[in-house]
Design an enzyme around this catalytic site. Sequence first.
Site, PDB file in Angstrom:
ATOM      1  N   TYR A  53       0.865  -1.193   0.000  1.00  0.00           N
ATOM      2  CA  TYR A  53       0.000   0.000   0.000  1.00  0.00           C
ATOM      3  C   TYR A  53       0.891   1.229   0.000  1.00  0.00           C
ATOM      4  CZ  TYR A  53      -3.523   3.094   2.337  1.00  0.00           C
ATOM      5  OH  TYR A  53      -4.396   4.083   2.708  1.00  0.00           O
ATOM      6  N   TYR A  58      -9.373  -4.434   9.414  1.00  0.00           N
ATOM      7  CA  TYR A  58      -8.039  -3.908   9.694  1.00  0.00           C
ATOM      8  C   TYR A  58      -8.075  -2.702  10.623  1.00  0.00           C
ATOM      9  CZ  TYR A  58      -3.295  -2.224   9.141  1.00  0.00           C
ATOM     10  OH  TYR A  58      -2.011  -1.821   9.411  1.00  0.00           O
ATOM     11  N   HIS A  59      -8.892  -1.724  10.242  1.00  0.00           N
ATOM     12  CA  HIS A  59      -8.878  -0.453  10.975  1.00  0.00           C
ATOM     13  C   HIS A  59      -9.461  -0.593  12.369  1.00  0.00           C
ATOM     14  CE1 HIS A  59      -9.293  -0.183   6.646  1.00  0.00           C
ATOM     15  NE2 HIS A  59      -8.345   0.725   6.733  1.00  0.00           N
ATOM     16  N   LYS A  64      -8.192  16.871  17.526  1.00  0.00           N
ATOM     17  CA  LYS A  64      -7.614  16.485  16.238  1.00  0.00           C
ATOM     18  C   LYS A  64      -7.883  17.661  15.325  1.00  0.00           C
ATOM     19  CE  LYS A  64      -6.891  12.969  14.878  1.00  0.00           C
ATOM     20  NZ  LYS A  64      -5.730  12.104  15.007  1.00  0.00           N
ATOM     21  N   ASP A  78      -7.701  14.494   9.454  1.00  0.00           N
ATOM     22  CA  ASP A  78      -7.246  13.229  10.006  1.00  0.00           C
ATOM     23  C   ASP A  78      -8.266  12.707  11.029  1.00  0.00           C
ATOM     24  OD1 ASP A  78      -5.923  11.215  11.337  1.00  0.00           O
ATOM     25  OD2 ASP A  78      -4.513  12.568  12.339  1.00  0.00           O
ATOM     26  N   HIS A 128      -8.289   9.586  12.550  1.00  0.00           N
ATOM     27  CA  HIS A 128      -7.856   8.492  13.428  1.00  0.00           C
ATOM     28  C   HIS A 128      -7.869   8.996  14.861  1.00  0.00           C
ATOM     29  CE1 HIS A 128      -6.083   7.446   9.502  1.00  0.00           C
ATOM     30  NE2 HIS A 128      -6.319   6.206   9.869  1.00  0.00           N
TER      31      HIS A 128
END
Lengths: 320, 717
Positions: free
Chosen positions: B82, B236-237, B591, B595, B597
């Site tokens: 990736y 995954y996340h 944040k 972004d 996350h």
Amino acid sequence: MELVDKIIKGERASIAKAITLVESSKDADQQISRQLISELIKKPGESIRVGFSGPPGVGKSTFIESFGSYLVSQNYKLGILAIDPSSQITGGSILGDKTRMVEISKNPNTFIRSTPSRGSLGGISMGTREASIILDAAGYDFIFIETVGVGQSEIVASNLVDIFTLIVGPGSGDELQGIKKGITEYADIFIVNKNDGELKIEASKTAADYKSALSYYKKLDELEKQVLLVSAIEQTGMENVIKTINQIIDQNKLKGIFDERRADQLEYWIEEEVKNIIASDITKRLTSKGNIPKYSEKVMKNEMSMYEAVERITKDTLKQ
Amino acid sequence: MTNKSNNGFNTWQKSFEKETKKNFSDAKSETDEGIDIKPVYTKDDLENFSFVQNNSLPGQWPYTRGPKASMYTNRPWTIRQYAGFSTAEESNEFYKKNLESGQKGLSVAFDLPTHRGYDSDDDLVMGDVGKAGVAIDTVEDMKILFNNIPLDQMSVSMTMNGAVLPILASFIVAGEEQGVDRSLLSGTIQNDILKEFMVRNTYIYPPEPSMKIVADIIEFTSKEMPKFNSISISGYHMQEAGADNVLELAYTLADGMEYVRAAMSKGLDVDDFAPRLSFFFAIGTDFFMEIAKLRAARTLWAKIMKDFGAKNERSLILRTHCQTSGVSLTEKDPYNNIIRTSYEAMSAILGGTQSLHTNSFDEAIALPTDESARIARNTQLILQNETGVTKTVDPLAGSYFIENLTEELSKKAWDIIKEIEELGGMTKAVKAGIPKLKIEESATKKQAKVDSGSRVVVGVNKYKNPKEPSVDVRVIDNNRVRDDQIKKIQVIKESRDTKAVEKALTNLTNAAKDETNLLIPCIEAIKLRATVGEVSKALEQVYGRHFAKSLSVSGVYGKHFEGDKEFMKVENKIREFENVNGRRPRVLVVKMGQDGHDRGAKIVATSFADMGFDVDMGPLFQSPKDVAKDAIENDVHAIGVSTLAAGHKTLVPELMRGLKEIDPNSKIIVFVGGIIPEQDYEFLYKNNVSAIFGPGSNIIESAEKVIDLISDNLSKE
């Protein structure tokens, strides 16, 4: 006081610092805070103070975001005091209100302050009344006081505002049985939120339930309680909310109810302050004299009855 | 246990108890998933299975042992790295180099503005252009990205969820203009919006219209792009955000069920699209657990799809891509990451993945350099060519432990799946915020284990390197990238047929109202050179933009530290602070930029609150100016900025300016945490940042530093 001028000029940082002062538990801060409030009270603005309460999960913050956006779009200046319920007893608080007020928190015509409730009675924190005086002096047209709707909070909060609003969700009509009487006395407007999508029919039905129940409890000389349908998500019904608020305020002013309420609230405030001072004074005396352990021992030994002990301690403490 | 009466086992048990001085029944260790791992497994542990079948074969029901009969003995897994950064030109160069060095498929990383449907010239995305991926504004960028890479021969995976319509449309048009018909395009688009609402936060629209878009893409690709995977259902996340393996497994499969229903609601037959559903799992450091997870995933999916009435065998088979865990990488002693990644890769292979990305060791700090990317790729080339793992299919089958663990995981995941189904499926669960909260709880527990030292992370909380190596990292000048992109947008806007574009965008808005398939009008608009931002806005007019409510867990972190000295020390400092200052220390955790996350920010918020701070949580996607206003109005003592997407060099100075603009005398201190290359430390300190906490920072130590900094700062007044 320099701070007073800065607040009246509307300087954001000074308003914020002043609110910190009135919320502070430090003696020195409280003294300055009293001085500050005494000065500000002499220069009142024209704010209308609106209380919002309601059970968790009905979308209070989302409603305030939506209604607030409408008000600022009409060029009103809006101050919000949000009492955050997420307090823990031991740890600190996570204050997450602003994550639900994204749009209005950006607007230069708003001032939004979250305060941890610290588990105090009714979810109203120490200093909320004083904070609203600061925002009033700073020239905000509306001051919203948002509390979580548990226990006594409606009653305490309603003593701080000119108009009190309860936000409920669709399907909450059944709860009316439980909350009926107190509520009709303290709330002026009932807002049924989530009048959207699949819930629309349920919301209308709930509004109708409230209307009929409220008319049943209405006193003769009282204004009719208003029940409004809104959707915070779709931003519908907001015009109606402000129209209703303005109508009630105008009518109350005309009939003298507005001033009467403020006078009552002042009385309540004075009473509260006096009680606080006396209570803390008495507590100090009680601890310094150490009477309670002494008498408690006597009660344990059956040398006197519990009530006798209470009477003696009371007399002893008040005598000075 | 029948073996308990067995002489052999009894003798073993006695020896075990003698050696360990422990009762056998107490000698278990509990995993994050709440599974008790025994010190030994026997034949008896293969009994009473409800999911795993003991004598099954690879490529056969219930596909526990692999989707194909021959697996790697015929063709090894695809090495699919990736990557993507800065401009399309630079990413294209990087891809071509990688393909020459043995990589087989491409996997495109887009930058955050593209994910969120903003053009590079939008003021909202100032700090994010070209940072965590490549910036794509129009089909021209997409064409450059695949310049000299024939799209009829190369399979391309695209991590795109929010702006999935304009990006897939751009890919289709770029193919067409290369002379490749859409029916020949192969690859995958992630298109998994549900997990965005749970963990990654790069959504654009609210859940319902977002699900409609997912279904549109499944519908379109099933009819027109037979070689293209319409979705990559991603756990995954979730693991990256802190989910344990049971949560990852259960929520991913539950998401999959929701997508199947969405596609079927368009009138498609399950076998029309199910063979093109693909999955994506994270592989962390719990070696055997990860192997068992992939085997359990295939077992459960086969059962789920059979229940949906699938008849085609290919509909029953779960095919997956895997990536080694990013969150397991540490900033401290970074070469350890090469070793971690190698073991994780081995787990993925023994679990039977179809393709794999191995992380570069420097990814806890920055985007990979050419050199670190090479090491990551070689990790897989060595596995394929030197270790012999490709010679036997599912070599761990029949292992008492692995088979038992596969069954245990399946059972636990199935219980959660049933719960979600009872709630009415994943869209409803996500809207209620339940999975997000569960994942955050799991993340906070994991963090507490590391901070308390009950979980060892080599080089971080034990065996620290006295001489930390310095590592060169890739630096991206995002201002230059942004300027380049803005120029390109200007050129295109001047040369295109503006009226035709406007009309195409109106058609798109109308299509959104009519509920017809949106990809078709989207392709038209993109062909005429509408930008990604314009297409996203055309849909936003109908759907609106989604803002997430933020719920937080509390008490989870503190529970791990009852009686802990360090924890109590911070608690006491805070109590003392409150006595002196009349209130608790108050910190705003934010944040900034695009972004999304927010695992780090959430963990810091809950753990700081557990220690006694009052913590304000800012909403996602705030501008530095918004943060400044928020901080000043709440009169916080400090702002903690969490940054994982490299925007800090633009956003932090902007925040400092914002604070001074509102209050020239502002005394609010700013600390920064997250992924920050050491090269940026000096820059940040020069911009008056008071402290920087990299990945793997101990939260209690960080909290103590913050309270000390605040106290020092106040005593200066």
